[in-house]
Scaffold this active site. Structure first.
Site: not given
Ligand code: NAD
Ligand code: TYD
Length: 336
Positions: A122-124, A149, A153
Site C-alpha cells: 500500500t501507499d500508506e 496497519y 505493511k
Molecule cells: P480485504 O480485507 O478485503 O481482504 C483480505 C483477505 O485476506 C480476506 O479474504 C481474508 O479472509 C484474508 N486473510 C486475512 N488474514 C488471513 C490469514 N491469516 N490467512 C489467510 N487469509 C487471510 O483486503 P483488500 O482490501 O482486498 O486488500 C488486499 C491486499 O491489498 C492487502 O494486502 C492490502 O494491504 C493491499 N492493499 C489494499 C488497498 C485497498 O485500497 N483496499 C490498497 C493498496 C493495497
Molecule cells: P478507508 O476507506 O478506511 O481507507 P484508508 O484509511 O485505508 O485510506 O478511508 C478512506 C478515507 O475515508 C480516510 O481518510 C478515512 C475516511 N473515512 C471516513 O471519513 N469515515 C469512515 O467511516 C471511514 C471508514 C473512512
C-alpha cells in the site's frame, strides 16, 4: 503458469482472480482463512471452473503454505488485515497476519524455489503528504507509517526485500493507492457511504473531511499486478496510482448526488487517531517500464461502483446483518 493467490476471498483478491481467469490462461489456487473480510459469495461463479481451486487456511501455517507452494511457480500475496480503523481497535492481529504471516510465506517461497513472489502493498507505508503543493509518493520515498496497519505493511515490505537481499528471493512489490470497485467490504468508506445513504442514515465523516486519498479502480490494480508479475524486474518495487485525488467531503458529495440524497446526511464525527492528511502516487516508473496506466476514469469507476453496490444489496446485506454489526457499534456507536 500456476499461481498461488493468498487472500483471494477479499476485495482485491477476488477481483484479481476474476480478472486473471478472464484475461490470462493461468491456473489459480486461492488460499484464504475466511476472516470476517473473506467472502466466498464473491467467487461463487467460479465454483465449477477447472482452472480455479479454493483452500481454506491460514498463511501463518507453515505446513499448509509449504504444501501449496510445492504445487505452483508463482505467488501473489494479498492476504492481510487491511482496515486502518480496526488496527486502532485491535493491533495484535495485524502483526500476526501481516508480519508473521508474510514471513511464513517468504520462507516457504524460498524453500520451494518460487519463480516470483509478488507482494501486494500500500501507499500508506510512506506516511502523509501535506494538503499544499503537488508532492507525491514514489519508489524512493522513505517509509514513515503512522497506523498499526501501515506499520505492519511496512514491516512486511521490509521482510520481502530482506529475503531478496539475504537469500536472493525473486520478488516484486507494488505499493498501490486506495482501490474501489465491486466486492469491497462495507467497512471501507465508499461502500459504507453508499449503504448508509441508501437507507438515509448519516455518513460518518472523520474530522473536517479534508483528508485526501488517490483512488484507483480495482481492475486497473489487477492489471498492474499481472504486468509486474510477467514483465516487472525482479527485486523491484512499483508504485501504482489512479491520478484521482479526492477528499472525504468530495466523495460524500459525489455519492449523495448520485443517489439523489441530501448533503445534510454528511455528519462530522470525531477524527481517526493518527489520520494521514493526504496520499498521492507518482506512477511514472510502471508507466515508463511496463506501459501501465489507469484505464478507468474516476467518473466512470465511481458510477460503476455505486451501481454495483446498489444492484448487489443482498451481498451487502448479508454482511451488514452479521458479525459486522458489533464492529459498527464499537466504531461508530458513540460518534453518530
Ligand atoms: P480485504 O480485507 O478485503 O481482504 C483480505 C483477505 O485476506 C480476506 O479474504 C481474508 O479472509 C484474508 N486473510 C486475512 N488474514 C488471513 C490469514 N491469516 N490467512 C489467510 N487469509 C487471510 O483486503 P483488500 O482490501 O482486498 O486488500 C488486499 C491486499 O491489498 C492487502 O494486502 C492490502 O494491504 C493491499 N492493499 C489494499 C488497498 C485497498 O485500497 N483496499 C490498497 C493498496 C493495497
Ligand atoms: P478507508 O476507506 O478506511 O481507507 P484508508 O484509511 O485505508 O485510506 O478511508 C478512506 C478515507 O475515508 C480516510 O481518510 C478515512 C475516511 N473515512 C471516513 O471519513 N469515515 C469512515 O467511516 C471511514 C471508514 C473512512
Amino acid at each position: 503458469m500456476k499461481v498461488l493467490v493468498t487472500g483471494g476471498a477479499g476485495f482485491i483478491g477476488a477481483n484479481f482472480i476474476h480478472w486473471v481467469l478472464k484475461n490470462r490462461d493461468w491456473d489459480i489456487i486461492n488460499l484464504d482463512k475466511l476472516t470476517y473480510a473473506g467472502n466466498l459469495e464473491s467467487l461463487k461463479s467460479l465454483e465449477d471452473n477447472s482452472r480455479y481451486e479454493f483452500v481454506q487456511g491460514d498463511i501463518c501455517d507453515p505446513k499448509l503454505v509449504n504444501d501449496l507452494m510445492s504445487k505452483v511457480d508463482y505467488v501473489v500475496h494479498f492476504a492481510a488485515e487491511s482496515h486502518v480503523d480496526r488496527s486502532v481497535l485491535e493491533p495484535g492481529v495485524f502483526i500476526q497476519t501481516n508480519v508473521v504471516g508474510t514471513q511464513v510465506m517468504l520462507q516457504a517461497a524460498l524453500e520451494n524455489k518460487i519463480k516470483r513472489f509478488h507482494h501486494v502493498s500500500t501507499d500508506e507505508v510512506y506516511g502523509a503528504l501535506g494538503l499544499d503543493g503537488g508532492k507525491k509518493f514514489d519508489e524512493n520515498t522513505p517509509y514513515d507509517p503512522h497506523s498499526p496497519y501501515s506499520a505492519s505493511k511496512a514491516s512486511s515490505d521490509h521482510l520481502v526485500r530482506a529475503y531478496g537481499d539475504t537469500f536472493d528471493l525473486e520478488y516484486t512489490i507494488t505499493n498501490c493507492s486506495n482501490n474501489y470497485g465491486p466486492y469491497q467490504f462495507p467497512e471501507k468508506m465508499i461502500p459504507l457511504f453508499v449503504a448508509n445513504a441508501r437507507e438515509d442514515k448519516p455518513l460518518p465523516i472523520y474530522g473536517d473531511g479534508e483528508y485526501i486519498r488517490d483512488y484507483l479502480y480495482v481492475d486497473d490494480h489487477c492489471e498492474a499486478i499481472a504486468l509486474v508479475l510477467e514483465k516487472g524486474k525482479s527485486q523491484e518495487t512499483y508504485c501504482v496510482g489512479g491520478d484521482s485525488e479526492r477528499s472525504i467531503n468530495q466523495m460524500a458529495e459525489t455519492i449523495l448526488k448520485s443517489l439523489e440524497k441530501p448533503e445534510s446526511l454528511m455528519t462530522f464525527v470525531k477524527d481517526r487517531p493518527g489520520h494521514d492528511r493526504r496520499y498521492a502516487i507518482d506512477h511514472s516508473k510502471i508507466t515508463k517500464e511496463l506501459g501501465w496506466k489507469p484505464r478507468v476514469t474516476f467518473d466512470e469507476g465511481i458510477e460503476k461502483t455505486i451501481k454495483w453496490n446498489l444492484d448487489n444489496a443482498d451481498w451487502i446485506q448479508n454482511i451488514l446483518s452479521g458479525e459486522y454489526q458489533k464492529y459498527y457499534e464499537k466504531q461508530y456507536g458513540e460518534r453518530l
